[in-house]
Design a protein around this motif. Structure first.
Motif, PDB file in Angstrom:
ATOM      1  N   ARG A 115      50.028  18.272  55.258  1.00  0.00           N
ATOM      2  CA  ARG A 115      51.060  18.988  54.507  1.00  0.00           C
ATOM      3  C   ARG A 115      50.737  19.139  53.024  1.00  0.00           C
ATOM      4  NH1 ARG A 115      56.154  20.378  55.417  1.00  0.00           N
ATOM      5  NH2 ARG A 115      56.323  19.077  57.297  1.00  0.00           N
ATOM      6  N   ALA A 116      50.488  18.056  52.328  1.00  0.00           N
ATOM      7  CA  ALA A 116      50.309  18.135  50.869  1.00  0.00           C
ATOM      8  C   ALA A 116      49.119  19.013  50.505  1.00  0.00           C
ATOM      9  CB  ALA A 116      50.143  16.729  50.294  1.00  0.00           C
ATOM     10  N   GLY A 117      47.995  18.818  51.178  1.00  0.00           N
ATOM     11  CA  GLY A 117      46.808  19.600  50.861  1.00  0.00           C
ATOM     12  C   GLY A 117      46.959  21.065  51.196  1.00  0.00           C
ATOM     13  N   MET A 118      47.554  21.367  52.358  1.00  0.00           N
ATOM     14  CA  MET A 118      47.703  22.752  52.788  1.00  0.00           C
ATOM     15  C   MET A 118      48.690  23.503  51.903  1.00  0.00           C
ATOM     16  SD  MET A 118      46.301  24.587  55.248  1.00  0.00           S
ATOM     17  CE  MET A 118      45.960  23.568  56.697  1.00  0.00           C
ATOM     18  N   GLU A 119      49.809  22.871  51.595  1.00  0.00           N
ATOM     19  CA  GLU A 119      50.806  23.544  50.759  1.00  0.00           C
ATOM     20  C   GLU A 119      50.312  23.705  49.330  1.00  0.00           C
ATOM     21  OE1 GLU A 119      54.565  21.588  51.285  1.00  0.00           O
ATOM     22  OE2 GLU A 119      54.730  22.206  53.398  1.00  0.00           O
ATOM     23  N   ALA A 120      49.488  22.776  48.845  1.00  0.00           N
ATOM     24  CA  ALA A 120      48.891  22.949  47.521  1.00  0.00           C
ATOM     25  C   ALA A 120      47.940  24.141  47.500  1.00  0.00           C
ATOM     26  CB  ALA A 120      48.140  21.681  47.106  1.00  0.00           C
ATOM     27  N   LEU A 121      47.140  24.292  48.549  1.00  0.00           N
ATOM     28  CA  LEU A 121      46.207  25.417  48.613  1.00  0.00           C
ATOM     29  C   LEU A 121      46.941  26.743  48.494  1.00  0.00           C
ATOM     30  CD1 LEU A 121      43.503  26.854  49.215  1.00  0.00           C
ATOM     31  CD2 LEU A 121      43.984  26.513  51.655  1.00  0.00           C
ATOM     32  N   PHE A 122      47.962  26.948  49.315  1.00  0.00           N
ATOM     33  CA  PHE A 122      48.601  28.255  49.385  1.00  0.00           C
ATOM     34  C   PHE A 122      49.630  28.499  48.292  1.00  0.00           C
ATOM     35  CE2 PHE A 122      46.778  27.936  53.603  1.00  0.00           C
ATOM     36  CZ  PHE A 122      46.335  29.236  53.808  1.00  0.00           C
ATOM     37  N   ASN A 123      50.178  27.441  47.713  1.00  0.00           N
ATOM     38  CA  ASN A 123      51.211  27.631  46.691  1.00  0.00           C
ATOM     39  C   ASN A 123      50.716  27.417  45.265  1.00  0.00           C
ATOM     40  OD1 ASN A 123      53.763  28.006  48.364  1.00  0.00           O
ATOM     41  ND2 ASN A 123      52.954  26.122  49.235  1.00  0.00           N
ATOM     42  N   ASP A 124      49.749  26.528  45.095  1.00  0.00           N
ATOM     43  CA  ASP A 124      49.339  26.146  43.738  1.00  0.00           C
ATOM     44  C   ASP A 124      47.957  26.667  43.352  1.00  0.00           C
ATOM     45  OD1 ASP A 124      51.738  24.604  43.441  1.00  0.00           O
ATOM     46  OD2 ASP A 124      50.810  23.061  44.693  1.00  0.00           O
ATOM     47  N   TYR A 125      47.047  26.784  44.319  1.00  0.00           N
ATOM     48  CA  TYR A 125      45.696  27.273  44.022  1.00  0.00           C
ATOM     49  C   TYR A 125      45.546  28.771  44.281  1.00  0.00           C
ATOM     50  CZ  TYR A 125      44.101  22.430  43.604  1.00  0.00           C
ATOM     51  OH  TYR A 125      43.930  21.126  43.202  1.00  0.00           O
ATOM     52  N   LEU A 126      46.428  29.334  45.099  1.00  0.00           N
ATOM     53  CA  LEU A 126      46.366  30.764  45.411  1.00  0.00           C
ATOM     54  C   LEU A 126      47.487  31.544  44.728  1.00  0.00           C
ATOM     55  CD1 LEU A 126      45.325  31.005  49.183  1.00  0.00           C
ATOM     56  CD2 LEU A 126      44.293  32.236  47.269  1.00  0.00           C
ATOM     57  N   ASN A 127      47.916  31.083  43.572  1.00  0.00           N
ATOM     58  CA  ASN A 127      49.029  31.754  42.887  1.00  0.00           C
ATOM     59  C   ASN A 127      48.527  32.886  41.986  1.00  0.00           C
ATOM     60  OD1 ASN A 127      47.801  30.027  41.039  1.00  0.00           O
ATOM     61  ND2 ASN A 127      49.709  29.601  39.940  1.00  0.00           N
ATOM     62  N   LEU A 128      47.949  33.880  42.614  1.00  0.00           N
ATOM     63  CA  LEU A 128      47.433  35.037  41.879  1.00  0.00           C
ATOM     64  C   LEU A 128      48.566  36.010  41.567  1.00  0.00           C
ATOM     65  CD1 LEU A 128      44.273  35.517  44.032  1.00  0.00           C
ATOM     66  CD2 LEU A 128      44.205  35.358  41.562  1.00  0.00           C
ATOM     67  N   THR A 129      48.621  36.467  40.330  1.00  0.00           N
ATOM     68  CA  THR A 129      49.589  37.498  39.977  1.00  0.00           C
ATOM     69  C   THR A 129      49.073  38.857  40.451  1.00  0.00           C
ATOM     70  OG1 THR A 129      48.568  37.766  37.816  1.00  0.00           O
ATOM     71  CG2 THR A 129      50.404  36.205  37.975  1.00  0.00           C
ATOM     72  N   ALA A 130      49.962  39.840  40.462  1.00  0.00           N
ATOM     73  CA  ALA A 130      49.626  41.149  41.038  1.00  0.00           C
ATOM     74  C   ALA A 130      48.429  41.786  40.356  1.00  0.00           C
ATOM     75  CB  ALA A 130      50.841  42.073  40.964  1.00  0.00           C
ATOM     76  N   GLU A 131      48.412  41.744  39.022  1.00  0.00           N
ATOM     77  CA  GLU A 131      47.316  42.415  38.317  1.00  0.00           C
ATOM     78  C   GLU A 131      45.996  41.686  38.494  1.00  0.00           C
ATOM     79  OE1 GLU A 131      48.834  39.390  35.350  1.00  0.00           O
ATOM     80  OE2 GLU A 131      49.690  40.721  36.870  1.00  0.00           O
ATOM     81  N   MET A 132      46.054  40.360  38.743  1.00  0.00           N
ATOM     82  CA  MET A 132      44.820  39.616  39.016  1.00  0.00           C
ATOM     83  C   MET A 132      44.305  39.908  40.423  1.00  0.00           C
ATOM     84  SD  MET A 132      45.414  35.866  37.399  1.00  0.00           S
ATOM     85  CE  MET A 132      45.573  35.598  35.628  1.00  0.00           C
ATOM     86  N   LEU A 133      45.235  40.005  41.363  1.00  0.00           N
ATOM     87  CA  LEU A 133      44.846  40.240  42.742  1.00  0.00           C
ATOM     88  C   LEU A 133      44.286  41.637  42.945  1.00  0.00           C
ATOM     89  CD1 LEU A 133      44.900  39.223  45.715  1.00  0.00           C
ATOM     90  CD2 LEU A 133      47.175  40.245  45.873  1.00  0.00           C
ATOM     91  N   LEU A 134      44.954  42.640  42.393  1.00  0.00           N
ATOM     92  CA  LEU A 134      44.584  44.035  42.628  1.00  0.00           C
ATOM     93  C   LEU A 134      44.566  44.810  41.314  1.00  0.00           C
ATOM     94  CD1 LEU A 134      46.664  44.743  45.858  1.00  0.00           C
ATOM     95  CD2 LEU A 134      44.183  44.481  45.707  1.00  0.00           C
ATOM     96  N   PRO A 135      43.536  44.633  40.492  1.00  0.00           N
ATOM     97  CA  PRO A 135      43.451  45.419  39.259  1.00  0.00           C
ATOM     98  C   PRO A 135      43.331  46.896  39.595  1.00  0.00           C
ATOM     99  CG  PRO A 135      41.383  44.276  39.669  1.00  0.00           C
ATOM    100  CD  PRO A 135      42.361  43.748  40.669  1.00  0.00           C
ATOM    101  N   PRO A 136      43.833  47.778  38.726  1.00  0.00           N
ATOM    102  CA  PRO A 136      43.831  49.219  39.029  1.00  0.00           C
ATOM    103  C   PRO A 136      42.447  49.734  39.390  1.00  0.00           C
ATOM    104  CG  PRO A 136      45.155  48.765  37.085  1.00  0.00           C
ATOM    105  CD  PRO A 136      44.466  47.480  37.432  1.00  0.00           C
ATOM    106  N   GLY A 137      42.384  50.470  40.514  1.00  0.00           N
ATOM    107  CA  GLY A 137      41.137  51.067  40.939  1.00  0.00           C
ATOM    108  C   GLY A 137      40.290  50.203  41.838  1.00  0.00           C
ATOM    109  N   TYR A 138      40.705  48.952  42.065  1.00  0.00           N
ATOM    110  CA  TYR A 138      39.902  48.028  42.864  1.00  0.00           C
ATOM    111  C   TYR A 138      39.844  48.443  44.332  1.00  0.00           C
ATOM    112  CZ  TYR A 138      38.662  43.614  45.209  1.00  0.00           C
ATOM    113  OH  TYR A 138      38.081  42.655  45.994  1.00  0.00           O
TER     114      TYR A 138
END
Length: 387
Positions: A269-292
């Protein structure tokens, strides 16, 4: 089925509560959060864990490339691959992947992989990617040129590996008077090339092309998305006039196995939830910059990202629980029987021939990661091989 062990090498000592004052652990998080003494211990631990893969019977070890992030400590995956070559004798070493558009001279990648292939006597798998959106903020490469740079870099590397030099290269993004790499790759005509992806339509069509037939490895996606993308690859291959081999279809997912489902969920639980909630917290512009990405591919990526937590398109959904991740099939957690059944289900619908298990994830400590990969190898892997 071929089974590989993969680690992102996240920075586990991260002060997660303090990191929340910044918009992401990617790009914007000050590197004062990194303690070199603790980082040295992390590298030693991760290399020890991965090197054990050979004794446990895995077919391969996987490393990859990310920059300026606590999510993964491998800005130079060739260095980790080199360390693993010295610690192993037979197991394949897959660099999944090297972000081609980010480099100013793709010939350096051709040289790196050739060196590693010779050093390992032909054990290297080359993973080629464009790099996720955040890497374009780190490198200041124009994301609208991502596809063009990727394809040109790929074509240059293949020519460098397969044609006698010296010859010149004059392209849209790269110009070289002399292309004459020393050394040449050990495997002929070159190391096998895999394409990790989250379902870009352009990537599926490009990888399935009969001139390439590169294995597609679907990563960080829900079960339904994995099946949809692998079936899309199958359809694309048939449209090209051939049936894809099982080895052209792959799935990568975080996995945790314990004696019972309840124990597995509690320990992961702790490791999996940290991965998806704390290490994968990409904002929209970081995830998909214009034109990507194209509009069609962006819609597919948005669908996939909704399934993996607090990315730019999932922040309104709150934290992802391990139960939700299991229900979506984004994470595979349970007893050996449960894990086998979940992988068998996707195999039955797609015929995939490669499975990449992320057996350390997020903040999962060494003792649980080692227990996980040993139990996976003993109880799960024999059943997968029989598929």
């Amino acid at each position: 089925m071929k089974i590989l062990n993969f680690s992102l090498m996240p920075y586990r000592p991260l002060d997660i509560p303090a990191s929340k004052q910044y918009r992401s652990v990617w790009v914007a998080l000050p590197n004062s959060f990194f303690d070199p003494e603790k980082g040295a211990y992390e590298y030693e631990s991760y290399i020890d864990l991965l090197a054990q893969s050979e004794d446990l019977g895995f077919d391969g070890i996987c490393v990859n490339e990310h920059h300026q992030t606590a999510y993964g400590l491998m800005p130079a995956p060739n260095l980790i691959a080199s360390a693993l070559i010295q610690r192993t004798k037979k197991v394949k070493i897959a660099i999944l992947g090297r972000a081609l558009p980010l480099v100013s001279n793709p010939l350096t990648i051709a040289e790196e992989f050739s060196m590693l292939d010779c050093m390992s006597r032909g054990r290297i798998i080359a993973g080629f990617v464009r790099g996720i959106g955040a890497e374009y903020h780190s490198s200041l490469v124009n994301p609208t040129q991502s596809h063009e740079r990727f394809h040109e870099a790929h074509d240059l590397i293949i020519r460098a590996w397969t044609e006698t030099g010296p010859f010149s290269w004059s392209g849209e993004h790269y110009e070289l008077k002399y292309v004459n790499p020393w050394p040449r790759p050990y495997q002929q005509p070159h190391p096998p090339i895999w394409v990790p992806s989250q379902g870009s339509l352009e990537t599926i069509e490009w990888a399935a092309d009969p001139r390439r037939k590169y294995p597609l490895l679907v990563t960080f996606s829900s079960r339904d998305t994995v099946i949809k993308n692998l079936l899309a690859y199958r359809k694309q291959a048939k449209d090209f006039g051939y049936d894809p081999a099982p080895g052209q279809l792959g799935w990568a997912a975080p996995v945790y196995v314990a004696e019972t489902d309840e124990q597995a969920i509690a320990q992961a639980r702790a490791g999996m939830e940290a991965l998806f909630n704390d290490y994968l917290n990409l904002t929209a512009e970081m995830l998909l910059p214009p034109g990507y990405s194209s509009a069609a591919s962006m819609r597919k990526i948005m669908e996939a990202k909704r399934a993996i937590g607090r990315t730019g398109f999932g922040q309104g959904t709150g934290r992802q629980s391990i139960e939700k991740l299991i229900d979506q099939g984004t994470a595979i957690v349970g007893s050996p029987r449960t894990v086998i059944e979940k992988i068998r289900g996707v195999h039955g619908e797609t015929g995939l021939g490669n499975f990449v298990a992320m057996l350390q994830f997020g903040t999962l400590p060494n003792e649980l990661a080692r227990k996980n990969q040993e139990l996976f190898a003993q109880e799960v892997m024999p059943a997968l091989r029989a598929m």
